[in-house]
Structure formats: structure tokens, C-alpha cells
Scaffold this motif. Structure first.
Motif, short mmCIF file in Angstrom:
data_model
loop_
_atom_site.label_atom_id
_atom_site.label_comp_id
_atom_site.label_asym_id
_atom_site.label_seq_id
_atom_site.Cartn_x
_atom_site.Cartn_y
_atom_site.Cartn_z
N ALA A 115 0.80 -1.09 0.27
CA ALA A 115 -0.08 -0.14 -0.04
C ALA A 115 0.98 1.19 0.03
CB ALA A 115 -1.05 -0.01 1.18
N ILE A 116 0.39 2.12 -0.91
CA ILE A 116 1.00 3.61 -0.84
C ILE A 116 0.24 4.51 -0.12
CG2 ILE A 116 2.44 5.04 -2.26
CD1 ILE A 116 3.75 2.38 -2.48
N GLY A 117 0.69 5.37 0.58
CA GLY A 117 -0.27 6.44 0.95
C GLY A 117 0.06 6.85 2.60
N ASP A 118 -0.17 7.92 2.90
CA ASP A 118 -0.04 8.27 4.31
C ASP A 118 -1.18 7.52 5.07
OD1 ASP A 118 -0.14 9.66 6.76
OD2 ASP A 118 -0.23 11.62 5.99
N PRO A 119 -0.65 6.72 6.23
CA PRO A 119 -1.59 5.91 6.82
C PRO A 119 -2.49 6.90 7.88
CG PRO A 119 0.67 5.67 7.78
CD PRO A 119 0.76 6.41 6.68
N LEU A 120 -2.17 8.07 8.20
CA LEU A 120 -2.96 8.86 8.90
C LEU A 120 -3.91 9.44 8.25
CD1 LEU A 120 0.14 10.63 11.08
CD2 LEU A 120 -1.51 8.87 11.87
N TYR A 121 -4.03 9.47 7.07
CA TYR A 121 -4.96 10.24 6.05
C TYR A 121 -6.54 9.69 6.26
CZ TYR A 121 -7.23 11.73 1.90
OH TYR A 121 -8.07 12.14 0.81
N ARG A 122 -7.31 10.39 6.76
CA ARG A 122 -8.96 10.13 6.93
C ARG A 122 -9.39 11.06 5.62
NH1 ARG A 122 -10.07 7.79 11.80
NH2 ARG A 122 -8.55 8.05 13.33
N PRO A 123 -9.69 10.52 4.44
CA PRO A 123 -10.38 11.00 3.23
C PRO A 123 -11.83 11.83 3.63
CG PRO A 123 -10.16 8.90 2.99
CD PRO A 123 -9.51 9.07 4.30
N PHE A 124 -12.53 11.31 4.76
CA PHE A 124 -13.90 11.64 5.08
C PHE A 124 -14.17 12.08 6.31
CE2 PHE A 124 -14.18 8.40 1.63
CZ PHE A 124 -14.53 9.14 0.49
N GLN A 125 -12.96 12.64 6.95
CA GLN A 125 -12.80 13.35 8.09
C GLN A 125 -13.78 14.51 7.96
OE1 GLN A 125 -9.37 13.96 10.91
NE2 GLN A 125 -9.31 15.75 9.84
N LYS A 126 -13.55 15.31 7.04
CA LYS A 126 -14.48 16.65 6.90
C LYS A 126 -15.94 16.14 5.94
CE LYS A 126 -14.31 21.37 5.54
NZ LYS A 126 -13.23 22.44 5.16
N LYS A 127 -16.94 16.36 6.82
CA LYS A 127 -18.37 15.89 6.36
C LYS A 127 -18.70 16.87 4.89
CE LYS A 127 -18.54 12.80 9.44
NZ LYS A 127 -18.14 11.65 9.21
N LEU A 128 -19.56 16.19 4.31
CA LEU A 128 -20.13 16.97 2.92
C LEU A 128 -20.74 18.29 3.43
CD1 LEU A 128 -20.93 17.12 0.06
CD2 LEU A 128 -22.89 15.69 0.68
N GLY A 129 -21.25 18.70 4.48
CA GLY A 129 -21.97 19.86 4.85
C GLY A 129 -20.92 20.91 5.12
N ALA A 130 -19.78 20.49 5.55
CA ALA A 130 -18.74 21.35 5.72
C ALA A 130 -18.04 21.69 4.59
CB ALA A 130 -17.73 20.82 6.83
N GLN A 131 -17.98 21.12 3.63
CA GLN A 131 -17.44 21.23 2.28
C GLN A 131 -18.28 22.01 1.56
OE1 GLN A 131 -17.40 17.15 0.66
NE2 GLN A 131 -15.20 17.12 1.23
#
Length: 540
Positions: free
Chosen positions: A371-387
Motif C-alpha cells: 500500500a502507498i499512502g499516508d496511513p494517518l489520512y482520513r479522506p472523509f474526516q470533513k463532512k459533506l456539509g462542511a465542504q
């Protein structure tokens, strides 16, 4: 004696249970001390993720992607285990003897490592050593009688007490386990590397991952089905259903042809497909307009044979293209022992980190996955409403439109989309809104939306297929002349790939004929025939 040992190990566990340290504070970065680039990237990642400098372990490693089993044991496995013990990141007792491969191993032990992160410069895979296949491994099926593996998959077992064969694979206790026990968390290791074809790409991966986390993952989802096995196709189908349920605007290619230059591929936040050995078409274009933090999986047995090339295999090309998280195999894994795409997406959509999702989605360690990528990354930490509060977020708007629509309020969804389009017009919103009006018979409203096309005369390469779809919608609504103008502009663009050019010439000649422009129609039709003709064999 047994009671004394148990009491001692409970006492040793206390620092782990009481520490309360966050994941970044307990993350270990593994670097190659012989590579300046490896060391620089390790320190940069530690800085931006607030990982303590003392958590960087630098070992003198071979400066090559493929190492022998002997090199793995002598330069990586044993020195890393010693470092983790010396730094008390593992608390345990080593066996007095090495195993048959020369590996030191734990009789008992626990670790306090959230993730292990090999960085650029750390070897990628271990070659097979037929002489090291033990006699008692003869009972293993011929298909699995190998000790070749990905380095990361072997390292996942580094802290687990007991002897473990390097032949074939070992069960991954994280697989499908939404709530792994404390025992699993403190014995097995979750591994994801930060790596890529070159230093610039790796540094960009780190930066764009952080940007994606801050903004929340935005864009469209793309799934390419109809691979060689029904079970794998079922995985991708399930993953596509999850993306749709999460309200992503989604393209699904469900025929046997590959998703190619004829298909939409604007803002690919999620790409999952199979089954071709080497990247092709758009996937070989560097710096495509890939959203920050985007993730991709192209399932193939040899997709991660090398990370340094962008012309062969998949991972190097995907990372060069702009994806920040991806998965692959360094040797033939067999389908059931690969990462399962639907489990990966399930874990991420549930709010998990990339490191959690990677471990959750693969059934075995000591095998071929990487696997390649930052293991701490949370792609859905920010909710849709906040975007949605940001200034220019067309793809987040499309998700909100889909959310309203799928929850049973079509008219409210259309009203919302119209308001957002009027506030910030864009091609993806224009296509969605005009299509909605056209499908509901509101032709005049659809034409009104499509007027935006007269103000856009230069098309980004990522938007060309979407522009064609808008032109086709105009032609469907009897706006043939402006649609033909768009086709002419598209065909004058540089770098139009052959499959897309054939598609444009075919449909464009039909539009020209409808307009009575016979000469143009014939010209485009002839050019199309030339492109379709098989190449001439000049050797005869």
C-alpha cells in the motif's frame, strides 16, 4: 512459574495502556540512511505530521527495489527488530536462537506502534529463494510454495511472537475486523509506505494528502468492471454501490472494454478498476487534474512490480498522475489474497484512516500486497456539509444534489442545483442541471443552462469528454449548430487520443450531415476511416 510470567507481562503492558499517545506520536518512519532523498523525505513527513524525530529509524539498506531473502533478514528484519526493542517501542523477549532463515523472533512481546511507514529508498520486494523452502513446506500447494513477498507484508509480522514460515502466507488478524482487539493492535503491525517514482512525486503526495484531508475528498467516482473473475467483479460492483450511497457522482464502465479516453474522467476522487498489466491512455498522463487526496486501485497481479517506472505496471503511473493513495502487488498474489476494494472503501467511508483501511481490506500478510499512502489520512474526516461552505466546490455540490435527490425530493434537488449553478456556473453543474431538465421534458430550461457553453472556448484536457457530452445534449435538444461548433473546437485541440478522436469524428460527421455541411461530414468520415484502418506492414 506461569503466574509469575503472566504478572510480569501485565506489568510491562502498563506504559502502553496509560500513555494515551496519539497515532502520530506512535507512528514509526523507516528510512534508508544511505539515501539522502530517503532521509529528507522521512524528516519532511515527520515535520508535517508532527511525528517525533526520535520515531525515525534509519538503517543502511540496499539502494534497490528488489532484495534477496538474505539481504532482507540481515539488513532490515533483524536490525529493525533490535531498534524497536532498544527504543522500547516493542517490549518483549527474543528467542535465544534464530529461525531457519536467520530471523530473530519474539518469544513474547507487545508493541506501541500505530503504523510503520517505510519511505522512498526502502526496498520494495523480496525475491524468491528456492533453497530456503524448507522440506516440511512440501505439503503447501505448488502455487504458494514461495518465500518471495513484499517487504511491507513481511514487516507486518515483525512484532508477532512465535516462529512463522516465510513460505506462502500468514493470516492477517485485521482483515474484516472492524474492532481489532488490544492484543491484535499490540502484536501485528499496520504498514503503509510513502513512496513513488521520484522524490518530487513523493513530496507532492504528502502535501496533497494533507490538502485533501483539510478540504475533504471531492470529485467523482469511477469503476471499471468486467474483469476476468466473477468474484472480483462482485467486489467492484459492491464498491461502486457504496460510492453511490455516499452520493458521489459516479461513472461505471460495465462492458468488457476498458475505461478509456472516450469516457469521462474529470476530477477522479475514487478510481477502481481492473484488469490490464500496464497503465494506458489517460493513466499515463502526468499531473492530470486529480483532486487532492484522491485514491486509486487498478487490480492486477503485477501492478506494483516497480514504483520507479511510470511506463510499466500501475502504481508509479497513478502516483505521477496525482493520486495520493493506491494499492498493488509485487508478484502474483492470486485474487483472494489481494486487497478487497469494497472493504477498503467501506472502512474509509466509515471514517477510518488509510492505514486502518489497508489492514482491514487484505486477508493475508507475508505475501504480495503493498500500500502507498499516508496511513494517518482520513479522506472523509470533513463532512459533506462542511465542504459546501467553500467558494468553488462543484463536485461537493453534486454530492449534495445526489443526496437530496436520492432521499426522495427531486424538485428540491433540482431547485438546489439551479441555485448553485447560478451562484457559480461550471461544466459539471451545467451538465447535471441541463440533463435533469432535458430528462423531465423541460427543454427551454435545459437550453437556458446550456447557453453557458457559448462563453467557454478553451477546454482543459480533463474536461474534453464532458464538453462532448454537453455538445451531444445540445444536439439532442435541436441545438445542432452550436454543438457542431464545439466539435470543431475539440477536434482542433492538441493531444487528442486516438479512441477519443475516432469518437469525435464519427459523431461530428453525423452532426455535420444534419446541418447540410456535406463536405465537412465527408472529410471527418474519411479521417475516421483512416484512423480505424489497421497499420500497414512495411516489412513486406
Amino acid at each position: 512459574m506461569g503466574i509469575v510470567k503472566k504478572t510480569r507481562w501485565l506489568f510491562l503492558l502498563v506504559p502502553f495502556l496509560a500513555s494515551g499517545a496519539g497515532e502520530a506520536e506512535r507512528l514509526i518512519i523507516l528510512a534508508n540512511s544511505l539515501s539522502k532523498d530517503s532521509m529528507a523525505l522521512a524528516h519532511y513527513y515527520a515535520e508535517v505530521r508532527s511525528v517525533p524525530e526520535g520515531n525515525i529509524i534509519a538503517l543502511p539498506l540496499p539502494e534497490k527495489e528488489t532484495i534477496s531473502l538474505r539481504e532482507y533478514v540481515d539488513t532490515l528484519h533483524n536490525p529493525l527488530l533490535e531498534e524497536l526493542l532498544d527504543r522500547r517501542l516493542i517490549i518483549g523477549a527474543k528467542s535465544g536462537d534464530a529461525d531457519a532463515h536467520g530471523r530473530k523472533w519474539l518469544v513474547a512481546g507487545l508493541h506501541d506502534v500505530s503504523y510503520l511507514v517505510p519511505v522512498y529508498g526502502v526496498p520494495l520486494r523480496i525475491s524468491n529463494d528456492a533453497k530456503a523452502i524448507l522440506p516440511n513446506n512440501g505439503q503447501i500447494s505448488e502455487n504458494f510454495r514461495y518465500n518471495r513477498a513484499s517487504v511491507d507484508s513481511e514487516l507486518a509480522l515483525l512484532a508477532m511472537p512465535g516462529r512463522r514460515s516465510m513460505t506462502a502466507f500468514n493470516t492477517n488478524p485485521f482483515f474484516g475486523n472492524k474492532e481489532p482487539s488490544l492484543h491484535i493492535l499490540q502484536t501485528a503491525l499496520r504498514v503503509s509506505r510513502i513512496d513513488g517514482p521520484d522524490v518530487r512525486t513523493v513530496r507532492s503526495l504528502i502535501e496533497r494528502t494533507l490538502e485533501g484531508e483539510r478540504m475533504g475528498l471531492q470529485g467523482r467516482a469511477y469503476f471499471d468492471l468486467k474483469g476476468p473473475h466473477a468474484s472480483g467483479d462482485k467486489w467492484f460492483r459492491e464498491a461502486s454501490e457504496m460510492a453511490i450511497a455516499a452520493y458521489f457522482d459516479t461513472t461505471i464502465e460495465s462492458t468488457k472494454r476498458l475505461l478509456d479516453e472516450r469516457d469521462r474522467f474529470d476530477a477522479p476522487a475514487i478510481y477502481m478498476g481492473w484488469y490490464r498489466q500496464d497503465a494506458y491512455g489517460n493513466f499515463k498522463i502526468a499531473n492530470w487534474n486529480v483532486p487532492p487526496g484522491a485514491l486509486a486501485l487498478h487490480l492486477h497481479s503485477f501492478s506494483a512490480t516497480s514504483l520507479r517506472t511510470t511506463n510499466r505496471y500501475w502504481l508509479g503511473a497513478l502516483l505521477q498522475m496525482g493520486f495520493c493513495a493506491t494499492l498493488g502487488n509485487v508478484y502474483e498474489p492470486y485474487l483472494q489474497m489481494t486487497h478487497h476494494p469494497q472493504r477498503l472503501l467501506e472502512s474509509l467511508l466509515d471514517g477510518g484512516t488509510w492505514g486502518e483501511a489497508v489492514a482491514y481490506s487484505i486477508p493475508v500478510f507475508s505475501w504480495m500486497g503493498v500500500a502507498i499512502g499516508d496511513p494517518l489520512y482520513r479522506p472523509f474526516q470533513k463532512k459533506l456539509g462542511a465542504q459546501l461552505g467553500a467558494a468553488d466546490v462543484p463536485y461537493a455540490v453534486l454530492r449534495e444534489f445526489n443526496r437530496i435527490d436520492l432521499n426522495g425530493s427531486a424538485s428540491t434537488a433540482t431547485t438546489y442545483l439551479r441555485g448553485e449553478f447560478q451562484r457559480a456556473p461550471s461544466l459539471p453543474l451545467a451538465f447535471a442541471l441541463a440533463s435533469r431538465y432535458a430528462d423531465s421534458g423541460e427543454v427551454d430550461k435545459a437550453k437556458e443552462v446550456l447557453r453557458v457553453m457559448q462563453y467557454i472556448t478553451v477546454y482543459a484536457k480533463e474536461d474534453r469528454v464532458l464538453v462532448q457530452k454537453l455538445a451531444d445534449l445540445m444536439a439532442r435538444l435541436d441545438q445542432v449548430e452550436p454543438a457542431l461548433v464545439i466539435y470543431e473546437r475539440l477536434l482542433s485541440e492538441e493531444g487528442i487520443a486516438k479512441p477519443f478522436r475516432i469518437n469525435l469524428l464519427t459523431k461530428g460527421s453525423e452532426l455535420a450531415a444534419r446541418m447540410g455541411r456535406t463536405r465537412l461530414a465527408d472529410d471527418w468520415s474519411n479521417k475516421c476511416l483512416i484512423l480505424k484502418a489497421p497499420p500497414v506492414d512495411r516489412s513486406k
